[in-house]
Design a protein around this motif. Structure first.
Motif, PDB file in Angstrom:
ATOM      1  N   PHE A   1      -0.729  -4.970  -2.813  1.00 18.62           N
ATOM      2  CA  PHE A   1       0.221  -5.717  -1.987  1.00 18.62           C
ATOM      3  C   PHE A   1       0.310  -7.162  -2.467  1.00 18.62           C
ATOM      4  CE2 PHE A   1       1.487  -8.426   1.491  1.00 18.62           C
ATOM      5  CZ  PHE A   1       2.601  -7.766   1.999  1.00 18.62           C
TER       6      PHE A   1
ATOM      7  N   TYR B   1       8.048  -1.375  -1.774  1.00 14.75           N
ATOM      8  CA  TYR B   1       7.155  -0.400  -1.151  1.00 14.75           C
ATOM      9  C   TYR B   1       7.398   0.987  -1.738  1.00 14.75           C
ATOM     10  CZ  TYR B   1       4.984   2.304   2.657  1.00 14.75           C
ATOM     11  OH  TYR B   1       4.219   3.171   3.394  1.00 14.75           O
TER      12      TYR B   1
ATOM     13  N   ILE C   1       8.232  -5.430   4.939  1.00  9.74           N
ATOM     14  CA  ILE C   1       7.012  -4.634   5.005  1.00  9.74           C
ATOM     15  C   ILE C   1       5.827  -5.593   4.947  1.00  9.74           C
ATOM     16  CG2 ILE C   1       5.679  -2.769   3.931  1.00  9.74           C
ATOM     17  CD1 ILE C   1       8.487  -1.914   4.878  1.00  9.74           C
TER      18      ILE C   1
ATOM     19  N   PHE D   1       2.058  -1.929   4.978  1.00 13.44           N
ATOM     20  CA  PHE D   1       1.902  -1.424   3.617  1.00 13.44           C
ATOM     21  C   PHE D   1       0.590  -0.654   3.467  1.00 13.44           C
ATOM     22  CE2 PHE D   1       0.416  -1.984  -0.780  1.00 13.44           C
ATOM     23  CZ  PHE D   1       1.512  -1.537  -1.495  1.00 13.44           C
TER      24      PHE D   1
END
Length: 127
Positions: A70, A86, A108, A113
């Protein structure tokens, strides 16, 4: 396409064997065990135990790895990424994006995530 070839393709798809072999191959390449056959047997035993809720599935990435992924995607440090990022992260790991229902204007977050990735990795062993 010949009937036998079509039946073979349907068999592979019905049992989700390409996905299973992909995951097993990824684990092999990641860990590079000295005894690959024994490693694969152990992995499949862990999958069986996971299905019986007697152990954990063998994941290629843990939460720390997902968190790092991430961070790599959130290059500006905004605390969120776009749905397209994502989806690409899921595809990169060979995970399904078919049932994702995300609008393109949704952000997100790290928690979403991580939760989504861990859920998809768990679902990936449901073969």
């Amino acid at each position: 396409m010949a009937a036998g070839e079509e039946q073979s393709r349907q068999y592979l798809q019905r049992h989700r064997l390409p996905e299973l072999l992909h995951r097993l191959g990824a684990l092999l390449l990641f860990h590079r065990p000295e005894r690959p056959r024994e490693f694969l047997i152990q992995v499949l035993e862990r999958v069986k135990a996971g299905r019986r809720a007697e152990g954990e599935y063998p994941f290629l990435m843990d939460e720390a790895n997902v968190d790092a992924m991430f961070s790599l995607l959130d290059v500006l440090g905004q605390g969120h990424i776009r749905p397209a990022q994502y989806r690409e992260a899921l595809k990169t790991l060979g995970l399904s994006t078919e049932d994702l229902e995300l609008e393109d204007d949704v952000n997100i977050t790290r928690d979403v995530f991580t939760e989504g990735m861990m859920k998809k990795m768990l679902e990936s062993w449901s073969v």
